[in-house]
Motif scaffolding. Structure first.
Motif, PDB file in Angstrom:
ATOM      1  N   ILE A  93      47.180  31.350  18.050  1.00  0.00           N
ATOM      2  CA  ILE A  93      47.261  33.095  17.777  1.00  0.00           C
ATOM      3  C   ILE A  93      49.175  33.080  18.725  1.00  0.00           C
ATOM      4  CG2 ILE A  93      46.125  34.812  19.468  1.00  0.00           C
ATOM      5  CD1 ILE A  93      43.457  33.552  19.045  1.00  0.00           C
ATOM      6  N   LEU A  94      48.454  32.453  19.692  1.00  0.00           N
ATOM      7  CA  LEU A  94      50.336  32.429  20.369  1.00  0.00           C
ATOM      8  C   LEU A  94      50.866  32.259  19.871  1.00  0.00           C
ATOM      9  CD1 LEU A  94      49.952  33.035  23.075  1.00  0.00           C
ATOM     10  CD2 LEU A  94      51.118  30.824  24.151  1.00  0.00           C
ATOM     11  N   ILE A  95      51.886  32.012  18.664  1.00  0.00           N
ATOM     12  CA  ILE A  95      53.098  31.584  18.248  1.00  0.00           C
ATOM     13  C   ILE A  95      54.033  32.320  17.162  1.00  0.00           C
ATOM     14  CG2 ILE A  95      54.060  30.050  16.413  1.00  0.00           C
ATOM     15  CD1 ILE A  95      52.322  27.600  16.730  1.00  0.00           C
ATOM     16  N   PRO A  96      52.472  33.583  16.478  1.00  0.00           N
ATOM     17  CA  PRO A  96      53.550  34.811  16.099  1.00  0.00           C
ATOM     18  C   PRO A  96      53.375  35.214  16.865  1.00  0.00           C
ATOM     19  CG  PRO A  96      51.144  34.272  15.804  1.00  0.00           C
ATOM     20  CD  PRO A  96      51.760  33.460  16.174  1.00  0.00           C
ATOM     21  N   VAL A  97      52.280  36.173  18.251  1.00  0.00           N
ATOM     22  CA  VAL A  97      52.918  36.662  18.964  1.00  0.00           C
ATOM     23  C   VAL A  97      54.556  36.295  19.888  1.00  0.00           C
ATOM     24  CG1 VAL A  97      51.097  37.811  21.173  1.00  0.00           C
ATOM     25  CG2 VAL A  97      50.196  36.933  19.347  1.00  0.00           C
ATOM     26  N   VAL A  98      54.883  35.331  20.089  1.00  0.00           N
ATOM     27  CA  VAL A  98      55.747  34.720  21.390  1.00  0.00           C
ATOM     28  C   VAL A  98      56.269  35.075  19.963  1.00  0.00           C
ATOM     29  CG1 VAL A  98      57.142  33.209  21.740  1.00  0.00           C
ATOM     30  CG2 VAL A  98      54.499  33.317  22.619  1.00  0.00           C
ATOM     31  N   LEU A  99      56.358  35.148  18.939  1.00  0.00           N
ATOM     32  CA  LEU A  99      58.156  35.464  18.225  1.00  0.00           C
ATOM     33  C   LEU A  99      57.980  36.251  17.702  1.00  0.00           C
ATOM     34  CD1 LEU A  99      56.768  32.323  15.011  1.00  0.00           C
ATOM     35  CD2 LEU A  99      59.404  32.901  16.296  1.00  0.00           C
ATOM     36  N   GLY A 100      57.212  37.202  17.995  1.00  0.00           N
ATOM     37  CA  GLY A 100      57.303  38.715  17.680  1.00  0.00           C
ATOM     38  C   GLY A 100      57.658  39.442  19.137  1.00  0.00           C
ATOM     39  N   PHE A 101      57.190  38.706  19.880  1.00  0.00           N
ATOM     40  CA  PHE A 101      57.937  38.976  21.378  1.00  0.00           C
ATOM     41  C   PHE A 101      59.068  38.820  21.944  1.00  0.00           C
ATOM     42  CE2 PHE A 101      53.898  40.827  22.319  1.00  0.00           C
ATOM     43  CZ  PHE A 101      54.031  42.037  23.448  1.00  0.00           C
ATOM     44  N   ALA A 112      69.425  37.653  23.937  1.00  0.00           N
ATOM     45  CA  ALA A 112      69.896  38.289  22.547  1.00  0.00           C
ATOM     46  C   ALA A 112      69.029  37.355  21.760  1.00  0.00           C
ATOM     47  CB  ALA A 112      71.220  39.255  22.231  1.00  0.00           C
ATOM     48  N   TRP A 113      69.911  36.009  22.080  1.00  0.00           N
ATOM     49  CA  TRP A 113      70.178  35.061  21.114  1.00  0.00           C
ATOM     50  C   TRP A 113      68.547  34.363  20.793  1.00  0.00           C
ATOM     51  CZ3 TRP A 113      67.655  30.119  22.036  1.00  0.00           C
ATOM     52  CH2 TRP A 113      67.573  30.199  23.688  1.00  0.00           C
ATOM     53  N   MET A 114      67.861  34.518  21.023  1.00  0.00           N
ATOM     54  CA  MET A 114      66.351  33.584  21.223  1.00  0.00           C
ATOM     55  C   MET A 114      65.641  34.979  19.912  1.00  0.00           C
ATOM     56  SD  MET A 114      65.253  34.091  24.754  1.00  0.00           S
ATOM     57  CE  MET A 114      63.639  33.148  24.710  1.00  0.00           C
ATOM     58  N   SER A 115      66.201  36.413  19.807  1.00  0.00           N
ATOM     59  CA  SER A 115      65.391  37.283  18.686  1.00  0.00           C
ATOM     60  C   SER A 115      65.735  36.870  17.136  1.00  0.00           C
ATOM     61  CB  SER A 115      65.705  38.270  18.733  1.00  0.00           C
ATOM     62  OG  SER A 115      67.485  38.851  18.869  1.00  0.00           O
ATOM     63  N   ARG A 116      67.250  35.287  17.247  1.00  0.00           N
ATOM     64  CA  ARG A 116      67.509  35.616  15.574  1.00  0.00           C
ATOM     65  C   ARG A 116      66.679  34.267  15.111  1.00  0.00           C
ATOM     66  NH1 ARG A 116      73.270  33.688  18.045  1.00  0.00           N
ATOM     67  NH2 ARG A 116      73.797  35.355  18.371  1.00  0.00           N
ATOM     68  N   VAL A 117      65.915  33.555  16.176  1.00  0.00           N
ATOM     69  CA  VAL A 117      64.246  32.485  15.628  1.00  0.00           C
ATOM     70  C   VAL A 117      63.256  33.265  14.896  1.00  0.00           C
ATOM     71  CG1 VAL A 117      62.682  31.249  16.258  1.00  0.00           C
ATOM     72  CG2 VAL A 117      64.942  31.785  17.533  1.00  0.00           C
ATOM     73  N   ALA A 118      63.128  35.075  15.246  1.00  0.00           N
ATOM     74  CA  ALA A 118      61.925  35.341  15.136  1.00  0.00           C
ATOM     75  C   ALA A 118      63.057  35.884  13.759  1.00  0.00           C
ATOM     76  CB  ALA A 118      61.600  36.377  16.149  1.00  0.00           C
ATOM     77  N   LEU A 119      63.221  37.112  14.224  1.00  0.00           N
ATOM     78  CA  LEU A 119      64.515  37.470  13.249  1.00  0.00           C
ATOM     79  C   LEU A 119      65.123  36.436  11.718  1.00  0.00           C
ATOM     80  CD1 LEU A 119      65.127  40.551  12.720  1.00  0.00           C
ATOM     81  CD2 LEU A 119      67.761  40.071  13.615  1.00  0.00           C
ATOM     82  N   ALA A 120      64.953  35.083  11.311  1.00  0.00           N
ATOM     83  CA  ALA A 120      65.216  34.859  10.666  1.00  0.00           C
ATOM     84  C   ALA A 120      63.975  34.108  10.306  1.00  0.00           C
ATOM     85  CB  ALA A 120      66.206  33.391  11.087  1.00  0.00           C
ATOM     86  N   LEU A 121      63.036  33.860  10.647  1.00  0.00           N
ATOM     87  CA  LEU A 121      61.511  34.579   9.787  1.00  0.00           C
ATOM     88  C   LEU A 121      61.506  35.466   9.592  1.00  0.00           C
ATOM     89  CD1 LEU A 121      59.543  32.264  12.343  1.00  0.00           C
ATOM     90  CD2 LEU A 121      59.805  31.345   9.594  1.00  0.00           C
TER      91      LEU A 121
END
Lengths: 232, 272
Positions: A93-101, A112-121
Motif C-alpha cells: 500500500i505504501l509504495i504507490p502512496v510514497v511515490l505519489g507524495f 526536487a530530484w526525488m520527484s523524477r522517480v515517480a515522474l519516470a514511472l
C-alpha cells in the motif's frame, strides 16, 4: 412575470441560486460591452470555485479512499495481527502512496530530484499504455477503414465515397511531406490535399460557431425561462 | 466615408446586439423549424433501442460546467431513453466538476421515471488520471471506486453487486467537451471490446467522424443539434428542440454578416 412570484422565489434556496446564477451570467456578459470590474470579479469567482471544487473533490474521492484510508488500515492491521502478512500488505500500500507524495518534492528545489522517480514511472506507464493504443486507433484502424470500403462496393455512390476518402487521405498525407518541394505533379497532389484541409477547417469552424451559439442559447434560455419566466 | 468603409469599422457590439436578437426572439416566439435526424445520432438511438430491460449502461460525465448548456439537453435525452427502456444506469465522472453535474442530472431524470437510487441507477463519483481509471474499470469497478462520492462503499450498492468489470456493461456513453472518448476507445473498446458512444460539444464533432467510420464508436450525439435530434427520436421535446429555432436564426445572422463583410471588403478594394 408576476412580481409576487419573483419575491417568493427569491427567498427559497432554488430562488437564491437562480438569482445568483442570473446576476453572474449578466456580469460575465457585461464584458461584451467592455472590460469592467464586475466581469473580472465574476471571472475570478469562477476560477476560484473551480479550483476549490477540484481540490476538495480530489481529496474527498481520491486521496482519502485511495491513499489515507488504506495506509490507516494497513497500520491498524500491523498493530492488530502483527504478522508478516500484514507488514507485506502495508508495504504494497505504501509504495504507490510514497511515490505519489514524492511528486510534491518539486516544491522544494533541494529535493526536487526525488520527484523524477515517480515522474519516470508515470511517463513509462503513460507511454507504454498510449503508444500501442494510439497506433491501433489512429493508424491501423483508420487504414483499415480507408481500404475496406473497396471490398464491399454495392453501389456507384459507395465507390465514389470510397474514392473521395482514399484520394483525400493520400493527398493530405502528401501535403505534410516536407522533404520535397511542392512543385510539378507532386505540387498538384499537395494542392488537392490543401483543398481537403480547407474543407475540414470549414466544417470545424461551422461546428465551432454552432457550439458557441448553443452556449448562448443555453444561457438565454436560463435567463428567460428560469429567471424571468418569459418562456413557458 | 462610404457605407463600405463604415461596414469595416462597424462596432462589434452591434454584431453582438444582432446575435442577441437572433437568439432571443426565436426563443420567445416559436417558429418550429424542422429537425432532421442524422445517421450518427440514429445509430446511438438504435443501439440503445436494441438493449434489453435490465442491461447496464455506464454514463461518464467528462465535462466542466462551462459547456453545460450544450451537454445537459443531450444527457437528459439519452438518460430518458435509457430509463424508458428500464436500462440500469451507472454514472461516473472523469472531471471533478462532472461529479456534481452527473449525480444531479441522473437523479433528476431518474425521478421522472420513479427509478430508485442504488437499484436502478448509481453514481460512483470522480476519478482523476483518465487512462488508469478506464483501464482499472476493465479489472474491477470496486477497485477503482472503493466508495462512491457520498462515502457509501460501492460493494454495498445493490446495483453494483452485479457489476465486476466491462464484461457486465453493454455500453459506455461519454458525455464530454474534449477528447476523452479517444481514451474510452483506446482503452475500453480496443482492449475490453465494450461499445462506446460519445455525447460531444459540436466543436469536437469533426474529431470523431473517423472513429465512427472505422467502427471504433457506434455513433455520436454532437451539440445542441444532436440533442434535438435525439429528443425527436424519443418523441420528447425538451430544451434542445426549443433551441433549434434560435440556432438556425443565429446562423442566418452569422451568414448575413459574413456576406456583408466580404462584399464590403471587395467594394473597398475596387474603390482604391
Amino acid at each position: 412575470m408576476d412580481s409576487d412570484l419573483i419575491c417568493i422565489s427569491i427567498f427559497t434556496s432554488e430562488g437564491i441560486s437562480i438569482w445568483l446564477a442570473a446576476i453572474l451570467t449578466l456580469a460575465i456578459y457585461s464584458f461584451l460591452y467592455k472590460d469592467n470590474p464586475v466581469y473580472r470579479f465574476a471571472e475570478s469567482l469562477l476560477i476560484g470555485i473551480s479550483v476549490g471544487f477540484l481540490l476538495v473533490t480530489t481529496f474527498d474521492t481520491t486521496l482519502l479512499p485511495k491513499a489515507f484510508e488504506p495506509v490507516g488500515m494497513g497500520i491498524t492491521g500491523i498493530f492488530e495481527s502483527g504478522g508478516i502478512n500484514s507488514i507485506v500488505i502495508f508495504i504494497w500500500i505504501l509504495i504507490p502512496v510514497v511515490l505519489g507524495f514524492l511528486m510534491f518534492t518539486r516544491f522544494v528545489p533541494k529535493y526536487a530530484w526525488m520527484s523524477r522517480v515517480a515522474l519516470a514511472l508515470y511517463i513509462g506507464f503513460g507511454a507504454g499504455a498510449s503508444i500501442p493504443a494510439n497506433m491501433q486507433s489512429y493508424i491501423l484502424r483508420q487504414i483499415d477503414a480507408t481500404i475496406r470500403p473497396f471490398l464491399n462496393i454495392d453501389s456507384f455512390w459507395t465507390m465514389v465515397n470510397a474514392v473521395i476518402v482514399l484520394v483525400g487521405l493520400i493527398s493530405t498525407l502528401f501535403y505534410f511531406f516536407f522533404s520535397k518541394e511542392q512543385k510539378g505533379a507532386f505540387g498538384k497532389i499537395t494542392r488537392l490535399g490543401t483543398f481537403y484541409l480547407m474543407i475540414f477547417f470549414g466544417a470545424t469552424f461551422g461546428y465551432t460557431v454552432m457550439a458557441r451559439i448553443s452556449l448562448l442559447i443555453g444561457r438565454l434560455t436560463f435567463l428567460m425561462k428560469d429567471w424571468l419566466g418569459l418562456i413557458s | 466615408m462610404s457605407i463600405w468603409d463604415k461596414a469595416k469599422t462597424l462596432d462589434r457590439r452591434i454584431i453582438f446586439l444582432f446575435m442577441f436578437l437572433g437568439v432571443a426572439l426565436p426563443l420567445l416566439v416559436r417558429i418550429g423549424l424542422p429537425v432532421s435526424v442524422t445517421p450518427d445520432v440514429e445509430r446511438v438511438y438504435d443501439y440503445i433501442e436494441s438493449l434489453e430491460p435490465g442491461d447496464i449502461v455506464l454514463v461518464s460525465y467528462d465535462h466542466d460546467t462551462g459547456t453545460l448548456p450544450e451537454m445537459l439537453p443531450m444527457s437528459d435525452a439519452i438518460l430518458r431513453h435509457l430509463f424508458m427502456k428500464d436500462i440500469k444506469v451507472v454514472g461516473m465522472a472523469l472531471r471533478a466538476e462532472g461529479t456534481g453535474i452527473g449525480r444531479q442530472n441522473i437523479r433528476r431524470t431518474a425521478a421522472e421515471f420513479n427509478k430508485l437510487e442504488g437499484e436502478d441507477f448509481a453514481f460512483l463519483g470522480f476519478r482523476p488520471e483518465i487512462t488508469a481509471a478506464i483501464l482499472g474499470l476493465g479489472t474491477s469497478f470496486e477497485r477503482v471506486f472503493p466508495k462512491d462520492d457520498t462515502g457509501i462503499p460501492v460493494g454495498e450498492i445493490p446495483l453494483m453487486q452485479g457489476i465486476q468489470n466491462y464484461g457486465d456493461i453493454e455500453l459506455v456513453i461519454s458525455i464530454t467537451d474534449d477528447d476523452t472518448p479517444v481514451y474510452w476507445v483506446n482503452y475500453a473498446n480496443a482492449r475490453f471490446k465494450v461499445k462506446v458512444v460519445a455525447g460531444l460539444t459540436a466543436v469536437m464533432a469533426t474529431t470523431f467522424f473517423p472513429f465512427i467510420d472505422s467502427g471504433q464508436m457506434i455513433g455520436m450525439v454532437a451539440g445542441l443539434k444532436g440533442a434535438a435530434e435525439y429528443e425527436k427520436l424519443i418523441n420528447k421535446a425538451g430544451r434542445a428542440a426549443r433551441g433549434m429555432d434560435a440556432q438556425s436564426i443565429a446562423h442566418l445572422v452569422m451568414i448575413g454578416f459574413i456576406i456583408v463583410g466580404n462584399i464590403a471588403f471587395v467594394m473597398r478594394k475596387r474603390g482604391k
